[in-house]
Design an enzyme around this catalytic site. Sequence first.
Site, PDB file in Angstrom:
ATOM      1  N   THR A 124      35.036 -13.365 -13.773  1.00  0.00           N
ATOM      2  CA  THR A 124      35.602 -12.030 -13.961  1.00  0.00           C
ATOM      3  C   THR A 124      34.595 -10.936 -13.602  1.00  0.00           C
ATOM      4  O   THR A 124      33.381 -11.139 -13.737  1.00  0.00           O
ATOM      5  CB  THR A 124      36.033 -11.848 -15.433  1.00  0.00           C
ATOM      6  OG1 THR A 124      36.333 -10.475 -15.681  1.00  0.00           O
ATOM      7  CG2 THR A 124      34.937 -12.270 -16.415  1.00  0.00           C
ATOM      8  N   GLU A 126      34.011  -8.604 -15.403  1.00  0.00           N
ATOM      9  CA  GLU A 126      33.414  -8.134 -16.663  1.00  0.00           C
ATOM     10  C   GLU A 126      31.994  -8.651 -16.864  1.00  0.00           C
ATOM     11  O   GLU A 126      31.272  -8.135 -17.714  1.00  0.00           O
ATOM     12  CB  GLU A 126      34.287  -8.541 -17.857  1.00  0.00           C
ATOM     13  CG  GLU A 126      35.653  -7.906 -17.803  1.00  0.00           C
ATOM     14  CD  GLU A 126      36.310  -7.751 -19.169  1.00  0.00           C
ATOM     15  OE1 GLU A 126      35.642  -7.951 -20.189  1.00  0.00           O
ATOM     16  OE2 GLU A 126      37.503  -7.419 -19.173  1.00  0.00           O
ATOM     17  N   TYR A 149      33.592 -12.149 -24.979  1.00  0.00           N
ATOM     18  CA  TYR A 149      34.336 -12.795 -23.880  1.00  0.00           C
ATOM     19  C   TYR A 149      33.506 -12.772 -22.602  1.00  0.00           C
ATOM     20  O   TYR A 149      33.295 -13.804 -21.952  1.00  0.00           O
ATOM     21  CB  TYR A 149      35.676 -12.069 -23.658  1.00  0.00           C
ATOM     22  CG  TYR A 149      36.287 -12.341 -22.285  1.00  0.00           C
ATOM     23  CD1 TYR A 149      36.826 -13.588 -21.977  1.00  0.00           C
ATOM     24  CD2 TYR A 149      36.303 -11.345 -21.300  1.00  0.00           C
ATOM     25  CE1 TYR A 149      37.367 -13.834 -20.710  1.00  0.00           C
ATOM     26  CE2 TYR A 149      36.840 -11.588 -20.044  1.00  0.00           C
ATOM     27  CZ  TYR A 149      37.371 -12.842 -19.754  1.00  0.00           C
ATOM     28  OH  TYR A 149      37.899 -13.087 -18.499  1.00  0.00           O
ATOM     29  N   LYS A 153      31.802 -15.837 -20.341  1.00  0.00           N
ATOM     30  CA  LYS A 153      32.080 -16.059 -18.911  1.00  0.00           C
ATOM     31  C   LYS A 153      30.770 -16.010 -18.108  1.00  0.00           C
ATOM     32  O   LYS A 153      30.619 -16.711 -17.110  1.00  0.00           O
ATOM     33  CB  LYS A 153      33.077 -15.009 -18.384  1.00  0.00           C
ATOM     34  CG  LYS A 153      34.466 -15.069 -18.998  1.00  0.00           C
ATOM     35  CD  LYS A 153      35.236 -16.326 -18.640  1.00  0.00           C
ATOM     36  CE  LYS A 153      35.696 -16.355 -17.209  1.00  0.00           C
ATOM     37  NZ  LYS A 153      36.588 -17.555 -16.967  1.00  0.00           N
ATOM     38  N   PRO A 273      35.360  -1.779 -29.952  1.00  0.00           N
ATOM     39  CA  PRO A 273      33.892  -1.753 -30.067  1.00  0.00           C
ATOM     40  C   PRO A 273      33.237  -2.235 -28.770  1.00  0.00           C
ATOM     41  O   PRO A 273      33.686  -3.214 -28.179  1.00  0.00           O
ATOM     42  CB  PRO A 273      33.601  -2.745 -31.205  1.00  0.00           C
ATOM     43  CG  PRO A 273      34.896  -2.945 -31.914  1.00  0.00           C
ATOM     44  CD  PRO A 273      35.994  -2.673 -30.931  1.00  0.00           C
TER      45      PRO A 273
END
Length: 337
Positions: A124, A126, A149, A153, A273
Site C-alpha cells: 500500500t 500508506e 496497519y 504492511k 489518531p
Amino acid sequence: MTVFVTGGAGFIGSQFIRDWLAQHPSDRLINFDKLTYAANLENLASVEGAPGYSLVQGDVCDPEAVHAAMPDACDLVVHFAAESHVDRSILSATEFVRANVLGTQVMLDVARARKAGRFLHISTDEVGGDIPAPRAFKEGDPLEPSSPYAASKTAAEHLVNAAVRTFAIDAIITRTSNNYGPYQFPEKLLPLAISNMLANRPVPVYGDGLQVRDWIHVADNCAALHLVARKGKAGSTYHIGGRNPRTNREVLGMLLGILGKPESLLTTVTDRPGHDRRYAVDCTRMEEELGWTREVPFEDGLRRTVQWYQDHADWVARAKSGEYRDYYARQYGTQTR
Ligand code: NAD
Ligand code: DAU
C-alpha cells in the site's frame, strides 16, 4: 498457468479473480482465504462454476494449510490477504501483526518450498506515511508508516525484500493508492458514505476532512497488477496510483451531488489518531517502464459505484449487520469446494 491467490474473497482480490478468469479462462486459479468479516463469497458468484477455479478456506498464518493448498511449481502467487482497515488497527493491532506480518512470512516460506514462480506481494502507499505537498512518494523513498496497519504492511515488505536478497526468489511488491468500486466492505469511506447517504444517515467526517487521498478504480488497479505479474522486473517495487488526488470533503461533496442529498448529512467527528494528511504516489515507473494507463475517469467511476451500491442494498445490509457467516451457510452449505 496455475495461479494461487490469497485473500481473493475481499474487495480487490475478488475483482482480480473475476478479471483474471475472464481473460484466462483455461487457467487454474486457487483462492485461499480465511473468510474473515471482510470476505464475501457473493463477490465471486460469477466465477463459482468456472472450470479452473477453486476456493480453499484457510489462514495464511497456518503453514500446513497453505502447503496443502498450494500446488507444486505454480506459476504465480498473488498475496492480497491482510487485515486492511486502519481504524481497526488503531483499536487493536495484534491481528494485523499476525495476519499481515506472520502471514506474509508463511506465504514466502511455502512459496519457496513449493518452488512457486513469481510472488506478487500487494502492499500500500500508506507505507510511505504522510507526504507533504508537493512531494510524491517514489519507489526508493524511506518507509515511514503512521498507523499500526501501515507498520504491519511495511514489516511485510521488508520480509519480502529479505527473501529476495537471501533466497533470490522472484518477488515483486506493488503499492497502490486508495481503491474504490463495487463490493467494498462498507467500513471504508466511500461505501460507508454512499450507504449512509442513501439511508439519509449522517456521514462521519474525521477532523476537518481536508486529508488528501489518491483514488483509483479497483478495475484499473487490477489491470495494473496483471501487467506487473506478466511484465514486471523481479525484485522490483511498483507504485500504482490514480493521479487523482482529492480531499475527503471534495469526494463526499461529489457523492452528495450524484445522490442529490444535503450537505447537512456530513457530520464532523473526532479525527483519527495519527491521521495521515496526504498520500501521493509517483507512478511514473508503471507508466514509463510498463506502459500502463488508467481507463476509468473518476467522475464516471464514482457514478457507476454509487449506482452499484444503490442496486445492491441487500448486499450492503448483510455486510453492515455482519450476516455473512449465515449467508455462506445458506448459500453454499460448506465454505470450500
Ligand atoms: P479486504 O479487507 O476487502 O479483503 C481482505 C481479504 O483477506 C478478505 O477476503 C479476508 O478474508 C482475507 N484475509 C484476511 N486475513 C486472512 C488470513 N489470515 N488468511 C487468509 N485470508 C485472510 O481488503 P482489500 O481492500 O481487498 O485489500 C487487499 C489487499 O490490498 C491488502 O493487502 C491491502 O493491504 C491492500 N491494499 C488495499 C487498498 C485499498 O484501497 N483497499 C489499497 C492498497 C493496498
Ligand atoms: O491508501 C491505501 C489504503 O487506503 C489501503 O492500504 C487501506 O487498506 C485502505 O483501507 C485505505 O486506507 P484509508 O485510511 O485511506 O481509507 P479509509 O476509507 O478508511 O479512509 C479514507 C479517508 O477518509 C481517510 O482520510 C479517513 C477518512 N474517513 C474514513 C472513514 C471510514 C472519514 O473521514 N470518515 C470515515 O467514516
